[in-house]
Design a protein around this motif. Structure first.
Motif, mmCIF file in Angstrom:
data_model
loop_
_atom_site.group_PDB
_atom_site.id
_atom_site.type_symbol
_atom_site.label_atom_id
_atom_site.label_comp_id
_atom_site.label_asym_id
_atom_site.label_seq_id
_atom_site.Cartn_x
_atom_site.Cartn_y
_atom_site.Cartn_z
ATOM 1 N N ASP A 581 0.831 -1.211 0.000
ATOM 2 C CA ASP A 581 0.000 0.000 0.000
ATOM 3 C C ASP A 581 0.860 1.253 0.000
ATOM 4 O O ASP A 581 0.591 2.211 -0.732
ATOM 5 C CB ASP A 581 -0.914 -0.017 1.232
ATOM 6 N N ARG A 585 0.806 3.951 -3.056
ATOM 7 C CA ARG A 585 0.371 5.320 -2.781
ATOM 8 C C ARG A 585 1.456 6.332 -3.103
ATOM 9 O O ARG A 585 1.179 7.409 -3.641
ATOM 10 C CB ARG A 585 -0.024 5.459 -1.314
ATOM 11 N N SER A 586 2.688 5.997 -2.783
ATOM 12 C CA SER A 586 3.766 6.977 -2.892
ATOM 13 C C SER A 586 4.492 6.940 -4.221
ATOM 14 O O SER A 586 4.978 7.974 -4.689
ATOM 15 C CB SER A 586 4.778 6.750 -1.755
#
Length: 927
Positions: A581, A585-586
């Motif tokens: 995750d 996300r990054s």
């Protein structure tokens, strides 16, 4: 109003074709489909064949009996009355009865001509019941508001029998939005007008007779972007050349014919402010409003871009939002040429302005390009150095290395801060030699010249150059430790990263967390899993202060490995999913970091039998190839994914994955990976008899003790274990019925189990116990095997582990069947092992075998080509030995299942009970 009859030659009919023309069949189809629409707008810059297309369509309509009026606009038409007069005349030439007394009406009502004349005209057309098409060529010449209003009115009241075809260099002066909403608009723009490969071939080869290869035609088409005028002009230059391909390779906007055409038809007619805007904004490959303003000094850059685009000055939007634009590259090249000729002193300044704008907007690659174009190498190097670690921490190592390729080597090698980033990038991509070279440059630069101003800006100049130097040396040691763990060695890891834990708050968080990750890796492979988890808990606050996901992804993954080794699979899954995750996300779903995290989660899901998600994650991880992290990641990527492919019946894919893994292990000298790949080959039946014999005879020496600690180098321990397990598995496959040797192998495996349990390696011990049970069954010690198996089975049921059991061999599957039968008969306590779990194991196994059999049978029916492994039986894999036998044997030839596994499958297919299966395989029921 009288009309000059001499204008009829050009004004009321299309210009005669200059030689043979390319028939625009695909665009004619578009026009044909739009015959019921009120307006057809054909718009593009000069030279795109607008008029030619309209003329071709006019000829087709005329051949169909449709009346087509032609009106070529000129400067006189920038007056409403003159426009209407010419429009009436164009119609009179094809349908005299329609216009009647419209000329007199125009004379008498000049002040309100649009309303009276156009209304009467539409009424007359409607009353005739015949279709009329009016072509209005070069509408961009009209700017007069009253004339524009007349066209708007005509389109608004036109009947179904009237269609207007308008060609223009712009989209302005027409009620497009209203017509589009009413579905009364057909629009053909420059993109559609560009020649495709077939049309280019027709023009250059068929019509102009040029001797060009298909590749040259394609190159010309790409270079000119299908711009018709450019293709025609270039074709003139190619005529009579002995080697036209040579000019094709040199084609640019500086080609003199194209330059003359642009100068005559475009630039020399522009307002000076527009020309200034075009010249100053031509230096970049793409433009947006802010960048255009910075380059041109015009405050409303976006509005100016939209104006230029609306006037079809070879500018096209690159996105639907019309945020980014670019000039046709031939036009851009010509503009740059004009800029260099007329304003040479502007060029460097414009490139520096562009570089600054791109840098401020975090578009570093373009910022570097323009710094170099301005001749400012130092600025280019500064830009890369300032952003280098940001790119590394955000999993963009390849981007950094591509940026470096733009720079000259000299200034780069003397920048220790930049060289540190280069070392990180290469290390994380498994390029250890390049990483080591960069570290050598770091140490050499620090030894002779201290640090540069850029280094101090990056780390804070208040600490002074000496502190910056010390920090760089500490970071160099951390990179060295990272290089080591990528090489699967931990012998000096703690020594290399120890300084980071002395003063963690004075170093960059990235350096501290990577040091913590390296130490965690060392803890894991010394089997100190609690220390590994504690290390990551300590590092948590530093992870939170890093710029990107990379270190955090590794931290979660290593914590997940430590938890998994203790069989805390829930915690392991939480860490792996947190890593995935964070990476997504990054850094993005398909980032390097995300694919790394997906490998370990995929492996865990495989163990639970969740094959679909596991396969998807591992397929994504496999795209990294030999850059797929430390060995633990690579084992999952190559061996676990190969097992899934084999279960899917895709044995060639499984073999290819393991071959690739073996090659990576050899190239990178990763013995543990090589041992893991070798074991997977044995268990999947992907070895010849000779290869199996060699593996079975391999006997590893007793485990060493280093420095008084039994597990100082757990990597070496695990490598030996994998080799030993492969030997046991190979021996089973070679002689499945030999009881005596199986007993000896069982004792060796029992010793492994004991050692693993002493080391606190719960996961490894559980897997080894499954092998021990198989050895005991083969040795005939079935009661002891069942006693050993029950706690293993119960633990697997508790954890939801499916594949370690089903991959354990036919003895394990048969034993599961026996226990399930004994439960049914009341001979085994229902609480010993959940009945549902036993059923799930048997159903999963049978479904997988049947599916694999169907796929293999389908491949056999289609007659796939057989691989050749040698002229003797020993030169074929186990699967291939039976390739020409019975149908069942031919199925086996395509699937990685042992002889005893297929014996179980045949018994199941006969409808045998679990008790009968156990009896046939020499197993005793539990009483």
């Amino acid at each position: 109003m009288t009309v000059d009859p001499t204008s009829a030659i050009t004004k009321y009919r299309p210009p005669p074709p200059a030689g043979n023309l390319v028939v625009r069949s695909r665009l004619i189809d578009v026009l044909r489909a739009g015959q019921g629409r009120r307006l057809v707008l054909i718009h593009a810059p000069a030279g795109f064949g607008k008029t030619t297309l309209a003329a071709q369509w006019r000829d087709e309509l005329t051949a169909q009996g449709v009346a087509v009026a032609w009106l070529a606009m000129d400067r006189d038409d920038n007056n409403a009355v003159w426009f209407l007069a010419h429009l009436i005349e164009s119609i009179r030439r094809v349908q005299p009865n329609l216009v009647g007394e419209l000329g007199e009406i125009l004379e008498e009502n000049a002040d309100q001509a649009e309303r009276y004349v156009l209304a009467a005209l539409v009424n007359a057309i409607d009353a005739s019941g015949r279709d009329l098409v009016i072509v209005v060529d070069d509408w961009h010449r009209v700017t007069d508001g009253r004339t524009l209003a007349a066209m708007d009115f005509l389109l608004d009241i036109a009947s179904t029998h009237l269609q207007l075809i308008v060609t223009s260099r712009t989209r302005s002066g027409l009620p497009l939005a209203r017509l589009r909403v009413r579905d009364q608009l057909v629009e053909i723009d420059s993109g559609a007008l560009r020649f495709d490969d077939s049309e280019s071939q027709t023009l250059l080869v068929d019509i102009n007779g040029l001797e060009l290869a298909e590749a040259d035609v394609a190159h010309l088409r790409d270079t000119t972007d299908g711009w018709v005028a450019a293709l025609k002009l270039v074709s003139l230059s190619l005529r009579g050349r002995a080697d036209p391909g040579e000019l094709v390779g040199r084609l640019s906007g500086r080609h003199h014919s194209i330059s003359e055409y642009l100068a005559e038809n475009v630039l020399d007619t522009l307002d000076p402010d527009i020309l200034h805007f075009l010249l100053t904004t031509s230096v970049t490959e793409r433009l947006c409003g802010g960048l255009a303003s910075a380059l041109s000094g015009v405050e409303r850059g976006q509005a100016m871009l939209e104006l230029v685009e609306a006037n079809d000055l070879f500018l096209r939007p690159l996105d639907e939002e019309q945020e980014w634009f670019r000039y046709h590259h031939l036009f851009a090249d010509f503009l740059r040429r004009r800029l260099e000729r007329d304003h040479p002193t502007w060029v460097a300044g414009l490139h520096l302005t562009a570089s600054q704008w791109f840098a401020e907007n975090n578009l570093i690659s373009e910022a570097v390009d323009h710094a170099l174009l301005a001749g400012d190498v130092e600025r280019a190097v500064d830009l890369v150095e300032e952003h280098a670690m940001h790119l590394v921490e955000h999993s963009q190592m390849a981007t950094l290395l591509r940026l470096l390729e733009k720079l000259p080597a000299g200034p780069v090698t003397t920048r220790p801060g930049l060289q540190i980033a280069i070392a990180w990038a290469n290390c994380l991509l498994h390029r250890s030699a390049a990483a080591q070279d960069a570290l050598d440059h770091v140490r050499a630069a620090l030894a002779v010249a201290g640090v540069t101003s850029a280094d101090q800006r990056e780390r804070g100049s208040d600490d002074g150059a000496e502190r910056v130097r010390e920090d760089l040396l500490v970071e160099a040691s951390v990179v060295q430790g990272c290089i080591d763990i990528y090489a699967d060695r931990i012998d000096r890891a703690e020594e290399l990263v120890a300084p980071c834990f002395v003063r963690p708050d004075s170093l960059r968080p990235w350096v501290v967390v990577v040091a913590a990750n390296i130490a965690t890796y060392s803890d894991i492979h010394q089997f100190d899993f609690e220390a590994a988890l504690a290390r990551q808990r300590w590092a948590r606050r530093y992870h939170g202060h890093t710029a990107g996901p990379f270190s955090g992804v590794y931290g979660h993954c290593f914590a997940g490995i430590a938890a998994g080794e203790q069989l805390d699979l829930a915690a392991a899954e939480r860490h792996f999913r947190a890593a995935l995750d964070l990476a997504r996300r990054s850094a993005g779903r398909h980032s390097h970091a995300a694919r790394l995290a997906g490998a370990l989660l995929g492996d865990l899901l495989y163990q639970r039998g969740e094959l679909s998600e596991a396969e998807r994650l591992l397929d994504e991880s496999h795209e990294l190839g030999a850059e797929s992290g430390v060995v633990d990641f690579m084992l999952a990527t190559y061996t676990t994914l190969a097992r899934i492919k084999a279960l899917r019946g895709n044995l060639p894919a499984a073999r290819a994955l393991l071959d690739e893994g073996a090659e990576a292990a050899a190239d990178l000298r990763l013995e543990r990976l090589a041992a893991g790949v070798n074991l997977a080959r044995v268990e999947l039946g992907l070895m010849t008899l000779d290869e199996l014999a060699a593996v079975a005879e391999a006997r590893v020496p007793e485990r060493e003790q280093r420095g008084g600690r039994a597990f100082a180098d757990g990597i070496a321990v695990v490598t030996r274990e994998l080799t030993e397990i492969a030997a046991v598995r190979a021996a089973h496959l070679l002689a499945p019925d030999r009881a005596g040797p199986a007993a000896d192998e069982g004792r060796r495996v029992a010793a492994l189990v004991a050692e693993m349990e002493r080391a606190g390696r719960a996961k490894a011990a559980l897997q080894a116990r499954i092998l021990l049970v198989a050895c005991l069954v083969q040795a005939g010690e079935t009661e002891r095997a069942q006693d050993e198996f029950l706690p293993v089975l119960a633990r697997c049921a508790e954890l939801g582990l499916i594949r370690p059991l089903l991959d354990g061999g036919p003895e394990i599957t048969a034993l599961v069947a026996t226990l399930r039968e004994n439960q049914r008969l009341g001979r085994l306590s229902p609480g010993a092992v959940p009945r549902e779990f036993l059923s799930r194991l048997l159903v999963t196994d049978r479904e997988a075998r049947e599916a694999a059999g169907r796929r293999a049978a389908a491949r056999d029916t289609t007659g796939p080509a057989k691989e050749v492994h040698g002229g003797t039986t020993s030169g074929a894999t186990l699967a291939e030995r039976s390739a020409d036998q019975s149908p069942c044997a031919r199925v086996r030839a395509e699937d990685p299942l042992s002889a005893r596994e297929w014996e179980i499958l045949k018994l199941l297919d006969r409808g045998c009970s679990n008790r009968e299966i156990a009896r046939d395989l020499g197993l005793k029921a539990v009483t």
